[in-house]
Design a protein around this motif. Structure first.
Motif, PDB file in Angstrom:
ATOM      1  N   LEU A 103     -15.644 -16.144  67.733  1.00  0.00           N
ATOM      2  CA  LEU A 103     -16.062 -14.522  67.785  1.00  0.00           C
ATOM      3  C   LEU A 103     -15.211 -13.835  66.983  1.00  0.00           C
ATOM      4  CD1 LEU A 103     -17.114 -12.332  69.606  1.00  0.00           C
ATOM      5  CD2 LEU A 103     -15.099 -12.802  71.359  1.00  0.00           C
ATOM      6  N   GLY A 104     -15.815 -12.797  66.220  1.00  0.00           N
ATOM      7  CA  GLY A 104     -15.157 -11.911  65.385  1.00  0.00           C
ATOM      8  C   GLY A 104     -15.402 -10.614  66.121  1.00  0.00           C
ATOM      9  N   HIS A 158     -15.397  -9.405  62.247  1.00  0.00           N
ATOM     10  CA  HIS A 158     -16.628  -9.469  62.222  1.00  0.00           C
ATOM     11  C   HIS A 158     -16.958  -9.333  60.581  1.00  0.00           C
ATOM     12  CE1 HIS A 158     -20.948  -8.106  62.372  1.00  0.00           C
ATOM     13  NE2 HIS A 158     -20.504  -6.979  61.906  1.00  0.00           N
ATOM     14  N   SER A 174     -20.369 -12.440  66.176  1.00  0.00           N
ATOM     15  CA  SER A 174     -19.234 -11.367  66.156  1.00  0.00           C
ATOM     16  C   SER A 174     -19.821  -9.808  66.099  1.00  0.00           C
ATOM     17  CB  SER A 174     -18.834 -11.280  64.476  1.00  0.00           C
ATOM     18  OG  SER A 174     -19.879 -11.039  63.623  1.00  0.00           O
TER      19      SER A 174
END
Length: 394
Positions: A281-282, A287, A364
């Protein structure tokens, strides 16, 4: 858990100047730390949460101009601290506001906002036309600027103009190394519960390793409250360092500066984690760096997105989420591989605010789902991510 507000008198105001790189000078009253502060000048539209904004490590190297005229009525308290480590307290360098600092009127306040500014080393100016500054930024972009605060009304304006003109622009600047943790650590503090304080975390949930580029404490709290055990890892760690922890998932955190500059040392580790097939997960800078790791591009924005009232369309749910934003760079979604699916988009300007991969467990978001402007429109990002880890095959 209740707190008692200190009976403190307002700090005596000095004199101040805000000088832009083009030579424009704004005169006002000085507060917070004395001295000079250089940074990229941006505006933020949030009506509250000013302590959290200035304490956000993502604002390192920036001067924040608040469009909301009244600042200080909430005061400050230690429970709303956003720096996850001591080094991350080097966040925003300056603050600009319209009205004089107001007295705290919140039952959780333990100190005045101007006292907190001085303790954090933040140089501030009040009594200036923030609407004019905001319009300049919207039309011409975020300039480099200097705030000078002194006890006397004598300033060397030629010197201040030269410092603003010659300051290094945000493009190409690597700032994450200054605000990331320098050693791994466990984090077990969850969300703040009304009148009780921060909740305790799970001892047997999935392990999430957080690559720290200036991570906000509330991101860590949200992960804990979603059921994860959290291990913070310095952003300069290698993929081998991260994988050695045997994490169930990895979060690539927010942070300041140009993602391409930070990516010069961080992208190999991010690629290594993605290639290992671990769920990723960003968030915000994370991201952007995931996009770069996949071969995409990022671009400098004219005015950036800074505020707590940004509408984002979630393509996967059909909902419009009101989110917090803090970024001056954006992902060029068209530069991403065909494997990427756009999940979120800004309804202000159409820029990308989220994507996921079809073939790997990577997602993200550009916005800050740990913040509470909606007030909890995006909390599900953490809930879904942590829930997916418990279902992942061993």
């Amino acid at each position: 858990m209740t707190t008692t507000q200190k009976n403190q008198a307002p700090s005596p105001m000095g004199y101040a100047r805000l000088v832009l790189a083009d030579g424009t000078v704004f005169a006002g009253r000085g507060l917070g730390a004395t001295g000079e502060s250089v940074g990229e000048l941006c505006f933020n539209t949030a009506m509250t949460g000013h302590q959290e904004i200035l304490a956000d490590p993502s604002y390192a190297g920036q001067i924040v101009c608040f469009t909301f005229p009244h600042v200080g009525n909430v005061g400050t308290n230690d429970e709303d601290e956003e720096a996850a480590c001591g080094r991350a307290q080097i966040a925003a360098t300056g603050m600009v506001m319209r009205a004089e600092m107001t007295d705290p009127a919140n039952y959780r306040a333990t100190a005045r906002f101007d006292e907190w500014l001085a303790e954090r080393g933040i140089v501030a100016i009040s009594g200036v036309d923030t609407r004019a500054i905001t319009r300049r930024i919207r039309e011409h972009g975020m300039p480099m600027a200097v705030i000078a605060h002194a006890k006397s009304d004598k300033f060397d304006l030629d010197d201040l103009k030269a410092k603003a003109r010659n300051a290094n622009a945000m493009e190409g600047r690597e700032l994450a190394a200054d605000v990331m943790s320098d050693a791994g650590s466990d984090w077990a503090e969850g969300d703040w519960v009304w009148n009780e304080g921060h909740a305790k975390g799970s001892k047997d949930g999935p392990l999430v390793a957080v690559l720290d580029y200036g991570v906000k404490a509330n991101i860590l709290r949200r992960l804990v409250s979603a059921g994860a055990r959290v291990k913070v890892v310095p952003g300069n760690a290698s993929a081998g360092d991260v994988l050695a922890l045997k994490p169930d998932g990895v979060v690539v955190s927010n942070g300041p500066g140009d993602p391409a500059a930070t990516g010069a040392y961080a992208l190999d580790a991010i690629r290594g984690v993605i290639e290992a097939g671990i769920p990723v997960l960003g968030i915000c800078l994370g991201h952007q760096m995931i996009a770069l790791a996949l071969g995409g591009r990022t671009m400098k924005m004219l005015q950036g997105h800074h505020g707590a009232n940004h509408p984002v369309k979630n393509h996967e749910t059909g909902q419009v989420e009101i989110v917090s934003m803090n970024h001056g760079f954006a992902v060029d979604f068209d530069s991403l591989p065909d494997d990427a699916i756009e999940t979120h988009v800004s309804l202000f300007d159409g820029t990308n605010c989220g994507f996921r991969l079809k073939s790997k467990p990577v997602m993200s978001v550009q916005h800050h789902p740990e913040a509470s402007p909606g007030p909890q429109d995006s909390f599900a990002v953490f809930d879904r991510f942590v829930a997916s880890l418990s279902k992942a095959p061993a």
